[in-house]
Write a protein that holds these residues in place. Sequence first.
Motif, PDB file in Angstrom:
ATOM      1  N   GLN A  20      31.399  57.472  11.480  1.00  0.00           N
ATOM      2  CA  GLN A  20      32.020  57.083  10.215  1.00  0.00           C
ATOM      3  C   GLN A  20      33.014  55.939  10.457  1.00  0.00           C
ATOM      4  N   HIS A  21      33.810  56.074  11.498  1.00  0.00           N
ATOM      5  CA  HIS A  21      34.762  55.012  11.843  1.00  0.00           C
ATOM      6  C   HIS A  21      34.032  53.707  12.149  1.00  0.00           C
ATOM      7  N   ARG A  22      32.958  53.814  12.926  1.00  0.00           N
ATOM      8  CA  ARG A  22      32.214  52.614  13.333  1.00  0.00           C
ATOM      9  C   ARG A  22      31.608  51.877  12.150  1.00  0.00           C
ATOM     10  N   TYR A  23      31.137  52.631  11.165  1.00  0.00           N
ATOM     11  CA  TYR A  23      30.419  52.019  10.045  1.00  0.00           C
ATOM     12  C   TYR A  23      31.261  51.871   8.777  1.00  0.00           C
ATOM     13  N   GLN A  29      37.259  42.718   8.522  1.00  0.00           N
ATOM     14  CA  GLN A  29      37.666  43.286   9.802  1.00  0.00           C
ATOM     15  C   GLN A  29      36.437  43.455  10.679  1.00  0.00           C
ATOM     16  N   THR A  30      36.627  43.345  11.995  1.00  0.00           N
ATOM     17  CA  THR A  30      35.499  43.365  12.926  1.00  0.00           C
ATOM     18  C   THR A  30      35.571  44.582  13.842  1.00  0.00           C
ATOM     19  N   PHE A  31      34.430  45.239  14.006  1.00  0.00           N
ATOM     20  CA  PHE A  31      34.295  46.299  15.002  1.00  0.00           C
ATOM     21  C   PHE A  31      33.739  45.661  16.270  1.00  0.00           C
ATOM     22  N   HIS A  32      34.526  45.719  17.349  1.00  0.00           N
ATOM     23  CA  HIS A  32      34.107  45.190  18.658  1.00  0.00           C
ATOM     24  C   HIS A  32      33.852  46.358  19.602  1.00  0.00           C
ATOM     25  N   ALA A  33      32.834  46.212  20.438  1.00  0.00           N
ATOM     26  CA  ALA A  33      32.581  47.226  21.460  1.00  0.00           C
ATOM     27  C   ALA A  33      31.913  46.579  22.662  1.00  0.00           C
ATOM     28  N   GLU A  34      32.077  47.244  23.808  1.00  0.00           N
ATOM     29  CA  GLU A  34      31.451  46.784  25.045  1.00  0.00           C
ATOM     30  C   GLU A  34      30.837  47.977  25.757  1.00  0.00           C
ATOM     31  N   ALA A  73      29.552  43.003  18.026  1.00  0.00           N
ATOM     32  CA  ALA A  73      30.582  42.733  17.019  1.00  0.00           C
ATOM     33  C   ALA A  73      29.941  42.841  15.645  1.00  0.00           C
ATOM     34  N   ASN A  74      30.553  43.632  14.773  1.00  0.00           N
ATOM     35  CA  ASN A  74      30.099  43.781  13.389  1.00  0.00           C
ATOM     36  C   ASN A  74      31.237  43.388  12.467  1.00  0.00           C
ATOM     37  N   ARG A  75      30.958  42.513  11.508  1.00  0.00           N
ATOM     38  CA  ARG A  75      31.992  42.067  10.578  1.00  0.00           C
ATOM     39  C   ARG A  75      31.443  42.058   9.156  1.00  0.00           C
ATOM     40  N   CYS A  76      32.173  42.682   8.245  1.00  0.00           N
ATOM     41  CA  CYS A  76      31.797  42.664   6.833  1.00  0.00           C
ATOM     42  C   CYS A  76      32.488  41.487   6.148  1.00  0.00           C
ATOM     43  N   ARG A  77      31.739  40.734   5.371  1.00  0.00           N
ATOM     44  CA  ARG A  77      32.272  39.548   4.697  1.00  0.00           C
ATOM     45  C   ARG A  77      31.539  39.362   3.373  1.00  0.00           C
ATOM     46  N   ILE A  78      32.024  38.466   2.557  1.00  0.00           N
ATOM     47  CA  ILE A  78      31.358  38.125   1.303  1.00  0.00           C
ATOM     48  C   ILE A  78      30.519  36.867   1.552  1.00  0.00           C
ATOM     49  N   PHE A 198      28.236  52.503  24.674  1.00  0.00           N
ATOM     50  CA  PHE A 198      29.332  51.547  24.551  1.00  0.00           C
ATOM     51  C   PHE A 198      30.576  52.224  23.995  1.00  0.00           C
ATOM     52  N   THR A 199      31.710  51.554  24.190  1.00  0.00           N
ATOM     53  CA  THR A 199      32.978  52.040  23.671  1.00  0.00           C
ATOM     54  C   THR A 199      33.664  50.930  22.887  1.00  0.00           C
ATOM     55  N   GLU A 200      34.456  51.320  21.905  1.00  0.00           N
ATOM     56  CA  GLU A 200      35.160  50.331  21.104  1.00  0.00           C
ATOM     57  C   GLU A 200      36.174  49.580  21.966  1.00  0.00           C
ATOM     58  N   SER A 201      36.331  48.297  21.704  1.00  0.00           N
ATOM     59  CA  SER A 201      37.273  47.467  22.474  1.00  0.00           C
ATOM     60  C   SER A 201      38.135  46.661  21.524  1.00  0.00           C
ATOM     61  N   ASP A 202      39.198  46.086  22.062  1.00  0.00           N
ATOM     62  CA  ASP A 202      40.079  45.227  21.284  1.00  0.00           C
ATOM     63  C   ASP A 202      39.652  43.774  21.303  1.00  0.00           C
ATOM     64  N   PHE A 203      38.511  43.510  21.990  1.00  0.00           N
ATOM     65  CA  PHE A 203      37.960  42.159  22.141  1.00  0.00           C
ATOM     66  C   PHE A 203      38.838  41.271  22.978  1.00  0.00           C
TER      67      PHE A 203
END
Length: 203
Positions: A20-23, A29-34, A73-78, A198-203
């Motif tokens: 849920q957090h990931r999606y 805002q961007t979800f980064h992971a490595e 990296a996933n980013r939601c935008r218009i 993978f795990t979430e990262s701060d990029f």
Amino acid sequence: MTIYSTLLAEKFQKLHPKLQHRYELPLNQTFHAEGVMHQIQNGSKLLSSFYHIVAKANFLFPESGENVPFSIANRCRINKDEEAEVFWERTFYFPKVIRKFNAKMTIDLEKQIVKDYLGDVPFFYSDLLFDVTKEGFLLITSGTQKVVMGKMEIPIPNMFKGRVTVLEGYDEVKGVYTIHVSIYNDLIGRIMMYAGEFTESDF
């Protein structure tokens, strides 16, 4: 509400909390992971030229390997059509080359699908169906697929489709997201498969 929580509606709450957090993906805002792809496999040698061509558009690629470092990296935008769109950037760090597998996703609530345009210059489109398993994993499968030529979208006959199956979960013991992606064609077999964590990262 982002595109995935809107599409899944009450099913979204059945996802593992980490998924849920990931999606959630709040706007801009961007979800980064490595992580690492334990296995990456392409398909028939007959597709070699195809892989090299589409790799230039950051779609599929010709390399296979094991324990390949990976980031996402996933980013939601218009977008230009005033729709909420999620940009996907997947990067695979092979020993001799870096490959990307990019996509842009929007939703069609009437058809209850995700509209997936693949590559930086999209020439391939697929309907994606999102569902939640009883374990709280996210299951994605493909439907209608089309070749994109400018403003034209030409449906691909069933026998030539790449059937996509994605299963994404969360391993609480290891504290990692897990991913398994398969693209398969009934005539030529595997087109692409990768599996890893993978795990979430701060990029």
